[in-house]
Design an enzyme around this catalytic site. Structure first.
Site, PDB file in Angstrom:
ATOM      1  N   SER A  99     -45.081   5.498  -1.983  1.00  0.00           N
ATOM      2  CA  SER A  99     -44.013   6.539  -1.587  1.00  0.00           C
ATOM      3  C   SER A  99     -44.988   7.617  -0.522  1.00  0.00           C
ATOM      4  O   SER A  99     -44.243   8.412   0.141  1.00  0.00           O
ATOM      5  CB  SER A  99     -43.585   7.229  -2.927  1.00  0.00           C
ATOM      6  OG  SER A  99     -42.668   6.836  -3.443  1.00  0.00           O
ATOM      7  N   LYS A 102     -43.230   8.153   2.729  1.00  0.00           N
ATOM      8  CA  LYS A 102     -42.125   9.023   3.097  1.00  0.00           C
ATOM      9  C   LYS A 102     -42.426  10.178   4.169  1.00  0.00           C
ATOM     10  O   LYS A 102     -41.710  10.358   5.091  1.00  0.00           O
ATOM     11  CB  LYS A 102     -41.847   9.935   1.726  1.00  0.00           C
ATOM     12  CG  LYS A 102     -41.119   9.054   0.716  1.00  0.00           C
ATOM     13  CD  LYS A 102     -40.777   9.689  -0.515  1.00  0.00           C
ATOM     14  CE  LYS A 102     -39.735   8.985  -1.526  1.00  0.00           C
ATOM     15  NZ  LYS A 102     -40.662   7.577  -1.774  1.00  0.00           N
ATOM     16  N   TYR A 190     -36.887  14.649  -7.466  1.00  0.00           N
ATOM     17  CA  TYR A 190     -37.561  13.463  -6.771  1.00  0.00           C
ATOM     18  C   TYR A 190     -36.409  12.401  -6.699  1.00  0.00           C
ATOM     19  O   TYR A 190     -35.746  11.747  -7.520  1.00  0.00           O
ATOM     20  CB  TYR A 190     -38.602  12.805  -7.650  1.00  0.00           C
ATOM     21  CG  TYR A 190     -39.411  11.739  -6.645  1.00  0.00           C
ATOM     22  CD1 TYR A 190     -40.498  12.273  -5.743  1.00  0.00           C
ATOM     23  CD2 TYR A 190     -39.438  10.416  -6.605  1.00  0.00           C
ATOM     24  CE1 TYR A 190     -41.222  11.635  -4.733  1.00  0.00           C
ATOM     25  CE2 TYR A 190     -40.158   9.463  -5.829  1.00  0.00           C
ATOM     26  CZ  TYR A 190     -40.989  10.134  -4.862  1.00  0.00           C
ATOM     27  OH  TYR A 190     -41.802   9.330  -4.049  1.00  0.00           O
ATOM     28  N   ASN A 192     -35.844   8.647  -4.204  1.00  0.00           N
ATOM     29  CA  ASN A 192     -35.991   7.619  -3.257  1.00  0.00           C
ATOM     30  C   ASN A 192     -34.922   7.477  -2.113  1.00  0.00           C
ATOM     31  O   ASN A 192     -35.073   7.136  -1.094  1.00  0.00           O
ATOM     32  CB  ASN A 192     -36.525   6.479  -3.946  1.00  0.00           C
ATOM     33  CG  ASN A 192     -37.939   6.465  -4.691  1.00  0.00           C
ATOM     34  OD1 ASN A 192     -38.945   6.570  -3.686  1.00  0.00           O
ATOM     35  ND2 ASN A 192     -37.905   6.390  -5.997  1.00  0.00           N
ATOM     36  N   HIS A 325     -49.437  13.306  -0.954  1.00  0.00           N
ATOM     37  CA  HIS A 325     -48.406  12.527  -1.774  1.00  0.00           C
ATOM     38  C   HIS A 325     -49.129  11.629  -2.668  1.00  0.00           C
ATOM     39  O   HIS A 325     -50.051  11.308  -2.019  1.00  0.00           O
ATOM     40  CB  HIS A 325     -47.308  12.035  -0.833  1.00  0.00           C
ATOM     41  CG  HIS A 325     -45.831  12.077  -1.462  1.00  0.00           C
ATOM     42  ND1 HIS A 325     -45.541  10.784  -2.387  1.00  0.00           N
ATOM     43  CD2 HIS A 325     -44.767  12.713  -1.252  1.00  0.00           C
ATOM     44  CE1 HIS A 325     -44.433  10.921  -2.773  1.00  0.00           C
ATOM     45  NE2 HIS A 325     -43.874  11.962  -2.084  1.00  0.00           N
TER      46      HIS A 325
END
Length: 558
Positions: A99, A102, A190, A192, A325
């Site tokens: 992640s 992102k 959160y 995705n 992150h």
């Protein structure tokens, strides 16, 4: 159109310059070290923490590095990328950064479209069945969309954790969403699919593959020479193997089969990631640079400051603000963080499932000369089982000698006692509220009220056995009771899942035990709250977890 890269004067030093003989020592075997004298840098403390990592972060292998004032000042690579073939982990070994990808997706959006508002009129095409107000694309970037996480929903669509999830499966699953679990812009959650949609939008806008855009706008300017898009998790770069397990249980190779892009998918080496951190430092004073734009202060719709924006989390260590992150895939964990004011970056990547964020924060504290936080004794009376009625979720607090663990989100949060009688962790505060608890989650812009529950050891599973379906997902749930045991099976567009154990926790409240979603760990405690009519007959229920809340099911067939 946005800027397509930093000005030539803001280019990061080439990795060969960073690793030059005059500035570092390099070993291509099982470990790698580099050290530079830098002002206001606690080299000895950092080296001590790095030296301890093979013991304190036990597992097959890992890498970690520190950038200060734009230069690599310390790094390590230890253990093995593949235990079976005895292939050593090195600074050049590429691992999934998951992640962390992102922020790269948001960066390419800024570079190619100028800003997220350009895509606002296109979002309806990805959510054709959505009822009510759609989020803005900026709210997707900031995890304020209110959409339920699609990796969590794979469980409810009948997916098994190890099965193949194809590229063409994602958008149809997302397109089935009818509602969100809060009004866009009001809270954080959160998700995705926010970034999966962003990636698809950027590719449609440019007519180019996301990997090419990453390379043009970020990897190339940053000197990330070996970064690659490995969207198919069945084929990791450099044959690196991720491992499940622990030092007590041993380690077994993880089995992944998902295709992810936009929300994750990049693989990079420690060399690549440290070059990225050096580029961030080199462009720190350019207000139009990609990372400066990504790391600006985000806000909720009511003007309240948020802690997450453009694929970056904001946190504070001591009195220093960091952006960064984490990343998680079955068998892998990673975390990166940058403090612009201190010109300090830390990167940690592991091919096992230890806490990479805690490791990175420990390194950062050492670099800043901060002591480990004090841990006062934990007072009694905090253990309990609780219900967040509005969200339909259970929570549990479990204490030991020095801390409490709050089981509420995707994993337990570790809380310490405060001087004023509360419990606290970064972005979390738990206070007593009569017989219940008040849970303040600053990062979510929300205050939760937790009611005490009387825990039970057994319940009549036969009363809830049967078939259920949900219009929200166009999926089914079957509950079976056998000899005192109760199990659930989910069925939907991805197939028929395995039997999952249901555990009674309170009157008409059950926990559904799932091993994990297809993404990384289990998406939190799935809570199933039974609904009954006036005569006491079970008519349905509401199922949810932190990532996907408030999904209503109705009982069918009697």
């Amino acid at each position: 159109m946005g800027r397509r890269g930093p000005a030539p004067s803001a280019q990061a030093p080439h990795p060969r310059d960073i690793y030059g003989k005059t500035t570092a020592r390099r070993c291509f075997g099982r470990s790698w070290k580099g050290a530079l004298p830098v002002e206001d840098f606690n080299a000895g403390a950092v080296e001590a923490v790095l030296d301890s990592l093979p013991k304190t972060v036990q597992g097959p292998g890992g890498v970690a590095g520190v950038v200060k004032d734009g230069r690599i000042v310390a790094a390590r690579a230890w253990g093995y990328a593949d235990l079976t073939d005895a292939r050593a982990m090195t600074a050049a070994t590429r691992m999934p950064i998951c992640s962390i990808s992102k922020q790269f997706t948001c960066g390419t959006l800024l570079a190619t479209a100028g800003g997220p508002e350009v895509f606002d009129d296109r979002l309806a095409g990805y959510l054709p069945r959505f009822e009510g107000a759609l989020p803005t694309v900026r709210q997707l970037c900031d995890n304020q969309s209110g959409l339920r996480d699609y990796w969590a929903l794979t469980v409810l669509h009948g997916a098994r954790a190890e099965q193949e999830f194809r590229r063409e499966d994602a958008l149809p699953l997302i397109a089935r969403m009818r509602t969100g679990h809060f009004a866009p812009g009001t809270q954080y959650s959160y998700c995705n699919c926010n970034f999966r949609i962003l990636g698809e939008m950027v590719m449609a806008h440019t007519g180019r593959d996301l990997e090419d855009l990453y390379r043009e706008h970020i990897w190339g300017p940053a000197g990330m020479e070996t970064a690659v898009l490995t969207a198919d998790t069945r084929a990791p770069a450099d044959g690196v193997v991720g491992y499940e397990g622990s030092a007590d249980q041993g380690y077994l190779p993880a089995d992944n089969g998902i295709y992810w892009i936009g929300d994750a998918g990049i693989s990079a080496s420690l060399n690549d990631m440290l070059a990225y951190e050096a580029w961030i430092d080199a462009t720190r004073d350019d207000p139009q640079s990609i990372y400066r734009r990504l790391s600006g202060t985000p806000h909720f719709a009511d003007g309240t400051r948020a802690w997450y924006g453009y694929g970056l989390a904001h946190e504070r260590i001591g009195d220093v603000d960091f952006t960064g992150h984490g990343g998680a895939l079955r068998g892998f964990r990673a975390h990166r963080m940058n403090a612009r004011s201190a010109r300090l970056s830390v990167v940690v990547m592991l091919n096992h499932e230890a806490d990479a964020h805690a490791c990175a924060a420990r390194i950062a504290r050492a670099a800043l000369g901060l002591p480990d936080p004090a841990e006062p004794p934990m007072p009694e009376g905090w253990d309990g089982l609780w219900l967040d009625r509005d969200r339909g979720m259970i929570a549990r607090t479990v204490t030991d000698r020095t801390s409490a663990r709050l089981f509420y989100a995707t994993g337990p949060a570790r809380l310490l006692a405060t001087e004023d009688g509360a419990l606290a962790a970064p972005n979390l505060r738990v206070e007593r509220d009569g017989a219940g608890l008040r849970l303040a989650i600053a990062g979510e812009n929300t205050l939760r009220h937790l009611e005490p529950l009387d825990e039970i050891d057994a319940a009549d599973g036969a009363a809830i056995a049967g078939d259920y379906e949900t219009d929200e997902l166009e999926a089914r749930l079957r509950i079976e009771a056998r000899d005192g045991g109760v199990f659930a099976r989910f069925e939907g567009m991805l197939g028929q899942g395995r039997m999952e154990q249901m555990i009674p926790v309170a009157q008409d409240i059950w926990a559904v035990v799932t091993r994990r979603s297809m993404d990384a760990p289990a998406p939190g405690i799935w809570t199933f709250r039974i609904a009954r009519d006036a005569a006491g007959k079970v008519t349905g229920g509401t199922l949810g977890c932190w990532l996907a809340r408030g999904i209503g099911y109705r009982r069918i067939g009697g």
